[in-house]
Structures are given as structure tokens and as C-alpha cells.
Design an enzyme around this catalytic site. Structure first.
Site, short mmCIF file in Angstrom:
data_model
loop_
_atom_site.label_atom_id
_atom_site.label_comp_id
_atom_site.label_asym_id
_atom_site.label_seq_id
_atom_site.Cartn_x
_atom_site.Cartn_y
_atom_site.Cartn_z
N SER A 24 -9.69 1.83 2.95
CA SER A 24 -8.83 2.58 2.06
C SER A 24 -7.80 1.72 1.32
O SER A 24 -7.21 2.18 0.34
CB SER A 24 -8.08 3.66 2.84
OG SER A 24 -7.25 3.09 3.80
N SER A 55 -9.76 -0.46 7.18
CA SER A 55 -9.20 -0.32 5.84
C SER A 55 -8.51 -1.54 5.25
O SER A 55 -8.20 -1.54 4.06
CB SER A 55 -8.22 0.84 5.82
OG SER A 55 -8.93 2.02 5.59
N LYS A 91 0.84 -1.20 0.00
CA LYS A 91 0.00 0.00 0.00
C LYS A 91 0.87 1.25 0.00
O LYS A 91 1.89 1.30 0.71
CB LYS A 91 -0.90 -0.02 1.24
CG LYS A 91 -1.94 1.09 1.30
CD LYS A 91 -2.83 0.96 2.53
CE LYS A 91 -3.90 2.01 2.60
NZ LYS A 91 -4.75 1.89 3.81
#
Ligand code: GLN
Length: 486
Positions: free
Chosen positions: A155, A179, A80
């Protein structure tokens, strides 16, 4: 050898690599080829690190030839874009960090490097990890591989979509309020948020420091345990990491659930929950019962409905402090104006997206003199009540089982203009961060071809118990073997 190299789990790829039936270069080339084919549609990647990946793969092959391999050696990972990678752009999917190249690796990346994992790219996300759909990325939205007109969740949407679309074998995400778990649920992959303090946050760009944790997104629970073995543990560079030995999580994946007590908190089957989600999760819990677990369907955690309000005071408050550092002087985008104040103002005005500004304003307001006691202090008190309520539940139960989110993935654009609706997609995952507990989301069914995730919540540092339960369930179903129609 399977039909396609991009169908392998970590443990399957490792067996082929170790027995020299497959080389890491071959494996990574297959993934790079798949990325170039499907990522124009999925858009999970902010950066594809193709050259670096092939270099690292060659190095891994040398090690494999000398029998020096770990279970992650030579296998591609997507990280990420909120986790710092030395020499590789780390944007947090924000304009303000569009060109940031960190001079150091996050501890988790260092740990993966020690295992000779192969970095295949950096994953798209909601800007600064604020969001539940990856639509808040300032770069572009990511699409759900199961239905490209829908969101992958967020997210960590790029991480989840990348694993589901088989553009990587596994990924790392971060979870402040859901997330990792919510996008894992939306994309039908395994997503794990460890206990607060279990995995180092050093090198994770801070959103809400008392809630953030890094964790894996994988195709199955065995892979999740393997990644946890590699990334967990004390780090003196993160003062909140806990000096507790890391067990070999794979040893707990032995299937026997007899004697385990599971609680089903009724507050998690919230009003407005999609009927198919509730039905699928109830069926999954029945399955756990058949596997030998004792299930109590009548558990109540009455403070649960306050978790959302508490989170939306605490997380923005911490974010408003953490994001003060983006002033156009130290890192990233810098607007040049005649005065320092104007530079700073314009840097933040043009550099941050709407949701990030909303959070900064909410947090600044909640922390301001005169309002601090009414909002921030009160939220902290309720946080304690929520934590105690969980502690009491864990005196009776080994784990709590809930849906991961109240709906299946929604359409891109459906909730962007309604922040409250968007915030509601995390009602089931937020309380876990507020209490600092570990939680996993695993595939638990489909409604009209769209994924449904089941969440299992454990005691502090009880990750092995939830991995064991998740594994037993997974082995009794084939949800994790289904592939999106890409
Ligand atoms: N969706 C939640 C938020 O917007 C949680 C995000 C996260 O876990 N990083 O804050």
C-alpha cells in the site's frame, strides 16, 4: 556537484550540505520543481507541503551554518499519508478522513523533526493501507515510474514511486503484510520493515495493530541505515515498542559476509511465480555466495502456505475493531441524517471504499460469536506455528533470502476486480509480519525493464545483519543506480 540535485542520496546530500557546497533551500527547491514536473504523471503525492518545506529548509540552513546538523538535516522526506503530521492533512487516502488535520505528530515525525528533516509532502496509498497496488486509494491511483501503465505496488505505493521518481530523497511507509517491501521491489528502491516493536507506532493510523510497523524507503542501504538510526527506539506512548538500545546501523555496513549462513526456503518460490523473477533471485543468491556467505538451498518452512489465510483472518479482524472509531462523530467525514444510527450508517457507507468494507465484513464475521473459535482462534494458533518455524530456522541460519513478490509490477486495472489475485502478490512478505520479524527488499534485477526485488529476512531485532547482507549485495551490483525513464 552532480548534474542534477535530485539524483542525490541522503549521505551524498549530507556531505554537500555540511561542506556548505549546497544549501537546504536550494536542494528542496530542486525537488519541488521536479515534483511539479513529474508528479502530474506519477501521482505519488496527496499533499505537497511546499511552504512548510521551505520554512524548514531555512531553519536547517541556520543549523548547518552552526555545525549543528544530523545526517538527515535539511533533506526532504515524503511521509505516507497514514502517519500523523501536526497541522498537515492526513487522509489515509480515504474519503472518510479527506479533511483530517491531526493536532499532533506521530513519534517518527517528531524524531525526524528533531533531526531537522524537511517534510516535502504526504504520499498516496491504498485506503487505510489495504491493498497491494495503490489502486484502492479513494483519491487517485499512483503510477509506476518505470512504466506509467503499471502499478507501483502498495500500500505504500506513493512512497515508493516518489523515491524512484526522485521526487524526494527518501520516504516513510508502513508495512502490515508487505506494504513497504512489495512497492519497494516494484519500484526498484530499498524498503525496510523493522522488527515489530522496533519503531514506535504512535501516530500511525491503525490497520492491524499486531502487524503494523513503520519503516524507510530509500535509494540505497546506507540511507536505510541512517533513517533507522533516527526513527528506531522505545516510546512510552506505544506499549508494544521494545526498550532495547538502538545500535548505529551504519557500523554494520562493512561488506564481509564470510561466516554468515543463509537459508533459501523453497516454499517462497511458489507455483505461478514468474520465471524471470525466480531466475533473477537465484542469480542474486549466487552472488551472495560469491561474496562469502554460506548458502543452504534446501530449507523448508512447511507452514508458509498457510500464512496468507492466517493473515486474511487476523488483519481484517483487527481492522474491523480499529475502524469502528470512524462513526462520523469523532473525526473526518460526517453524514448528517435525522437519526444517529442513520448518520453513522451513511457516514460509513459513503466514507469507506469497497476494499475497506470487504475487510470490515471479513473481520466482523471472523470475530462473531460461533465463528470465533473456527476462524480467529485457529488463525492465532497457526500464527504461533509459523513463528516457531521461523525461530527454528534462525537457530541454523543468520538470514533467509526470498523473492519480494512473485511477479514484476502488473498493469493498472489488471487485478482490481479479483481480490484473491491481488492478495497473492504478498505471499512472500506476509509471513514476516505474522512472525514480527525484520525484512528488507532491495533491487535485484529487471525483466524487460521492470524491477525485481529480493527480500532478506532476519531474526527478531537482527536488523543489522540483514542490512549488512543487503549492503554487501548492493555494492557488488549497480541495480540501485539505474533510473526510471522519466
Ligand atoms: N497488501 C496487504 C493487504 O492488503 C498488505 C497491506 C499492508 O502491508 N499494509 O492487507
Amino acid at each position: 556537484m552532480p548534474d542534477s540535485l535530485t539524483e542525490l542520496t541522503i549521505h551524498e546530500a549530507h556531505d554537500l550540505l555540511r561542506s556548505r557546497q549546497l544549501s537546504s533551500v536550494e536542494l528542496n527547491r530542486a525537488y519541488l520543481e521536479r515534483i511539479s514536473r513529474v508528479d502530474p504523471e506519477v501521482k505519488a503525492f496527496v499533499t505537497v507541503t511546499d511552504e512548510l518545506a521551505l520554512e524548514q529548509a531555512e531553519e536547517a540552513d541556520r543549523l548547518l551554518a552552526q555545525n549543528g546538523a544530523s545526517p538527515l538535516t535539511g533533506i526532504p522526506v515524503l511521509v505516507k499519508d497514514v502517519i500523523c503530521t501536526r497541522g498537515v492533512r492526513t487522509t489515509c487516502s480515504s474519503k472518510i478522513l479527506e479533511n483530517l488535520i491531526p493536532p499532533y505528530d506521530a513519534t517518527v515525525v517528531e524524531k525526524l523533526n528533531k533531526c531537522n528533516a524537511v517534510l516535502i509532502g504526504k504520499a498516496n496509498m491504498d485506503e487505510f493501507a489495504m491493498g497491494s497496488s495503490t489502486e484502492n486509494s479513494a483519491l487517485f491511483p499512483t503510477h509506476n515510474p518505470w512504466d506509467l501503465s503499471r502499478v507501483p505496488g502498495g500500500s505504500s505505493g506513493g512512497s515508493a514511486a516518489g523515491v524512484a521518481a526522485r521526487e524526494t530523497v527518501y520516504a516513510l511507509g508502513s508495512d502490515t503484510g508487505g506494504s513497504i517491501r512489495q512497492p519497494a521491489g516494484f519500484c526498484s528502491v530499498v524498503g525496510f520493515k523493522p522488527t515489530y516493536g522496533r519503531v514506535s507506532r504512535y501516530g500511525l493510523v491503525a490497520f492491524a495493530s499486531s502487524l503494523d510497523q513503520i519503516g524507510p524507503l530509500t535509494q540505497d542501504v546506507t540511507d536505510c541505515a541512517l533513517v533507522m538510526n533516527a526513527i528506531a527506539g522505545y516510546d512510552r506512548r506505544d506499549s508494544t515498542s521494545v526498550p532495547q538500545p538502538v545500535p548505529d546501523y551504519t557500523q554494520y555496513l562493512n561488506g564481509d559476509l564470510r561466516g554468515l549462513r543463509l537459508g533459501i526456503p523453497k516454499e517462497y518460490f511458489v507455483e505461478g511465480m514468474q520465471a524471470e523473477v525466480a531466475t533473477a533471485i537465484k542469480a542474486a543468491i549466487n552472488q551472495l555466495e560469491e561474496l562469502g556467505a554460506e548458502v543452504d538451498w534446501e530449507v523448508s518452512l512447511p507452514h508458509t502456505p498457510y500464512a496468507l489465510a492466517v493473515y486474511y483472518i487476523i488483519a481484517p479482524s483487527e481492522a474491523s475493531a480499529n475502524l469502528a472509531r470512524y462513526d462520523g462523530v469523532k473525526y473526518g467525514f460526517s453524514y448528517q441524517a435525522p437519526s444517529m444510527w442513520e448518520s453513522m450508517e451513511k457516514t460509513r457507507q459513503y466514507g469507506f471504499g469497497a476494499e475497506v468494507k470487504r475487510r470490515i465484513m471479513l473481520g466482523t464475521y471472523a470475530l462473531s460469536a460461533g465463528y470465533y473459535d473456527a476462524y480467529y482462534l485457529k488463525a492465532q494458533k497457526v500464527r504461533t506455528l509459523i513463528r516457531r518455524e521461523f525461530d527454528r530456522a534462525f537457530e541454523k541460519y543468520d538470514a533467509l533470502v526470498t523473492p519480494t513478490s512473485p511477479t514484476v509490477p502488473f498493469k493498472i486495472g489488471e487485478k482490481v476486480d479479483d481480490p484473491l489475485q491481488m492478495y497473492l502478490s504478498d505471499v512472500c512478505t506476509l509471513p514476516v509480519n505474522i512472525a514480527g520479524l525484520p525484512g528488507i527488499s532491495i533491487p535485484a534485477g529487471f525483466a524487460d525493464g521492470l524491477p525485481i526485488g529480493m527480500q532478506i529476512i532476519g531474526r527478531h531485532f537482527g536488523e543489522e545483519t540483514i542490512l549488512k547482507i543487503a549492503h554487501a549485495y548492493e555494492q557488488s551490483t549497480d541495480w540501485h543506480k539505474r533510473r526510471p525513464p522519466l
